[in-house]
Scaffold this motif. Sequence first.
Motif, short mmCIF file in Angstrom:
data_model
loop_
_atom_site.label_atom_id
_atom_site.label_comp_id
_atom_site.label_asym_id
_atom_site.label_seq_id
_atom_site.Cartn_x
_atom_site.Cartn_y
_atom_site.Cartn_z
N PHE A 32 -64.00 -138.40 -10.40
CA PHE A 32 -64.22 -138.41 -11.75
C PHE A 32 -64.59 -137.05 -12.00
O PHE A 32 -63.85 -136.38 -13.28
CB PHE A 32 -65.65 -139.15 -12.35
N VAL A 33 -65.13 -136.27 -11.50
CA VAL A 33 -65.48 -134.62 -11.61
C VAL A 33 -64.12 -134.07 -11.41
O VAL A 33 -63.66 -133.10 -12.22
CB VAL A 33 -66.50 -134.12 -10.49
N SER A 34 -63.38 -134.58 -10.37
CA SER A 34 -62.31 -133.92 -10.13
C SER A 34 -60.95 -134.07 -11.45
O SER A 34 -60.52 -133.10 -11.75
CB SER A 34 -61.30 -134.50 -9.08
N VAL A 35 -60.93 -135.28 -11.90
CA VAL A 35 -60.41 -135.43 -13.13
C VAL A 35 -60.72 -134.77 -14.59
O VAL A 35 -59.80 -134.07 -15.21
CB VAL A 35 -60.00 -137.01 -13.39
N ILE A 36 -61.87 -134.36 -14.47
CA ILE A 36 -62.45 -133.71 -15.62
C ILE A 36 -61.77 -132.21 -15.61
O ILE A 36 -61.36 -131.62 -16.29
CB ILE A 36 -64.23 -133.85 -15.28
N HIS A 37 -61.90 -131.70 -14.50
CA HIS A 37 -61.42 -130.28 -14.28
C HIS A 37 -59.97 -130.31 -14.34
O HIS A 37 -59.31 -129.38 -14.86
CB HIS A 37 -61.97 -130.17 -12.50
N SER A 38 -59.24 -131.24 -14.01
CA SER A 38 -57.73 -131.37 -14.08
C SER A 38 -57.82 -131.40 -15.64
O SER A 38 -56.58 -130.60 -16.21
CB SER A 38 -57.20 -132.67 -13.83
N ILE A 39 -58.55 -132.24 -16.47
CA ILE A 39 -58.00 -132.10 -17.86
C ILE A 39 -58.50 -130.69 -18.44
O ILE A 39 -57.84 -130.18 -19.29
CB ILE A 39 -59.09 -133.34 -18.74
N LEU A 40 -59.72 -129.92 -17.92
CA LEU A 40 -59.95 -128.82 -18.58
C LEU A 40 -58.79 -127.79 -18.35
O LEU A 40 -58.80 -126.99 -18.99
CB LEU A 40 -61.23 -128.36 -17.93
N ARG A 97 -56.25 -128.12 -20.78
CA ARG A 97 -56.70 -127.51 -21.96
C ARG A 97 -56.53 -126.06 -21.90
O ARG A 97 -56.01 -125.48 -22.92
CB ARG A 97 -57.85 -128.03 -22.31
N LYS A 98 -57.07 -125.30 -20.94
CA LYS A 98 -56.85 -123.78 -21.08
C LYS A 98 -56.59 -123.52 -19.64
O LYS A 98 -57.57 -123.13 -18.87
CB LYS A 98 -58.23 -123.33 -21.47
N GLN A 129 -55.65 -120.82 -18.28
CA GLN A 129 -55.95 -119.49 -17.76
C GLN A 129 -57.46 -119.08 -17.39
O GLN A 129 -57.69 -118.52 -16.52
CB GLN A 129 -55.57 -118.46 -18.72
N ILE A 130 -58.35 -119.89 -18.18
CA ILE A 130 -59.70 -119.75 -18.08
C ILE A 130 -60.19 -120.66 -16.70
O ILE A 130 -59.95 -121.81 -16.64
CB ILE A 130 -60.28 -120.22 -19.26
N GLY A 131 -61.14 -120.07 -15.88
CA GLY A 131 -61.75 -120.75 -14.69
C GLY A 131 -61.00 -121.07 -13.78
O GLY A 131 -59.86 -120.88 -13.59
N ASP A 132 -61.59 -121.80 -12.85
CA ASP A 132 -60.85 -122.07 -11.55
C ASP A 132 -60.53 -123.73 -11.37
O ASP A 132 -60.97 -124.14 -10.35
CB ASP A 132 -61.68 -121.30 -10.31
N HIS A 133 -60.22 -124.29 -12.58
CA HIS A 133 -60.18 -125.68 -12.63
C HIS A 133 -59.18 -126.33 -11.63
O HIS A 133 -59.69 -127.46 -11.12
CB HIS A 133 -59.99 -125.95 -14.07
N ASP A 134 -58.20 -125.81 -11.54
CA ASP A 134 -57.19 -126.43 -10.54
C ASP A 134 -57.79 -126.41 -8.82
O ASP A 134 -57.76 -127.70 -8.34
CB ASP A 134 -55.78 -125.51 -10.20
N ASN A 135 -58.24 -125.52 -8.57
CA ASN A 135 -58.93 -125.57 -7.37
C ASN A 135 -60.35 -126.39 -7.28
O ASN A 135 -60.35 -127.01 -6.03
CB ASN A 135 -59.49 -124.09 -6.94
N ALA A 149 -50.04 -131.11 -10.36
CA ALA A 149 -51.29 -131.88 -10.08
C ALA A 149 -52.28 -132.37 -10.91
O ALA A 149 -52.57 -133.54 -10.66
CB ALA A 149 -51.57 -130.88 -8.97
N ALA A 150 -52.46 -131.59 -11.87
CA ALA A 150 -53.61 -132.20 -12.93
C ALA A 150 -53.17 -133.20 -13.60
O ALA A 150 -53.72 -134.38 -13.77
CB ALA A 150 -53.54 -130.92 -13.99
N ILE A 151 -51.71 -133.14 -13.99
CA ILE A 151 -51.40 -134.53 -14.78
C ILE A 151 -51.30 -135.78 -13.63
O ILE A 151 -51.53 -136.73 -14.15
CB ILE A 151 -49.89 -134.21 -15.31
#
Lengths: 355, 69
Positions: A186-194, A197-198, A200-206, A274-276
């Motif tokens: 669940f946390v993983s998919v939240i980061h994928s959505i984030l 959305r943006k 460039q910001i943050g390290d969400h894919d990692n 990967a996020a999608i």
Amino acid sequence: MNKYLKFIAVLLIAYSILAGLLIPLSTGVLSVLPRSINTGNYLKLELKAYNAQFDSAVPVEARIRLNPSTALCATSIEVKSPNELQLNFAIPASKLPLQTEMKDGKKSPFPLLEMVDAQNGYTSLESVLFIEQKHSNKADTASFCSVVPYRSTDKTSFPFLNILEETIRNLFYHVPMWFAMMLLLFVSVIHSILYLRKPQIGDHDNKAASFATVGVLFGIVGITTGAIWAKHTWGSYWSFDVKQNTSAIALLIYLAYFVLRSSFEDMDKRARVAAIYNIFAFATLIPLLYVIPRMVDSLHPGMGNNPAFSKLDLDNTMRMVFYPAVVGWIMMGWWMATIAMRIEALKIKKMEQDT
Amino acid sequence: MKNRIYTSLFLLLPFAAFAQESQSNDYFGNIGKIYVVAAVMLLLFGTMIAFMIYLERKLDRLEELMNDD
């Protein structure tokens, strides 16, 4: 992750292991012989129990309940060994008031064998024997007695369930894996959505990838521990049960996520695809694990007409160990994911410096 | 002593244990099936150790990258 949280995680897991292994099982009936009797006979019931200390437990009381208010009490009880008893009953020749159907359509527990003593507490066995209503007058003396509720002792113990026996402790090592997997994914998919959305910001894919890695790791542990448990309770490692099949499919879908990620050279492209895919994988996970198994019959508790959190499956003593184990393993999984993420972040930073 | 070696061997190799032939012959069915719990816990901690090895190898590669400069 806060260092105090790590400390709590270790403490909770250590507690769940120690308590999960040290708390004894309550006394349970392994087998009784004979399993059938004609009315009007003396019944010598040979009983084998698990985890009992009958030799130091006197007096043992025993009765066979025929309906909620009538019971046959044992006329005498011989202790043969700490785990073996011979219970003597006189089955009256008259027609017995045996209740074979319950009001709510459930299986009747009667004749229900109940035993109690100060040492072992309360023990029972449902449908203990088949009483054939055949008239014979060998035993005239009926040993009917009124049903006084047996007091259950306040001993801390896990319930004894036939077939499961000691493996009931696996609940603390198998089920928290799935809880932790669910939360990590669940946390993983939240980061994928984030990320979408943006980007460039943050390290969400990692972060999404690291949490998914540990989540899937926990899922693999869950499915293999489940297979070992199934071998000794259901009869084989893989019995093609719905729950087993759907969780295997869910894990394969997630394994494809890692294959997909590693097949892109371009970082941005890889992160986006990967996020999608992660969002779709999570969307299929919910019906695979929580909807489909509930719609069909299954061996697994919690499926079909098989409640997972019934009174016996998870009694209060088990809850005291189970919930700390769930929280502990979730925190442990989080910790593992953050370490994996930090290593990967360093690698990305290094590669960015080089280019 | 020999028995003890066999016992520890079986604990290490849960999958290689005898198939369930009968109730009395089944090693895993002994003592209320407590060895099933042992196998499950062993697998759980084995996987955690495997994950640590995976992380360390990742770190090793990163260290090599850093040291190349």
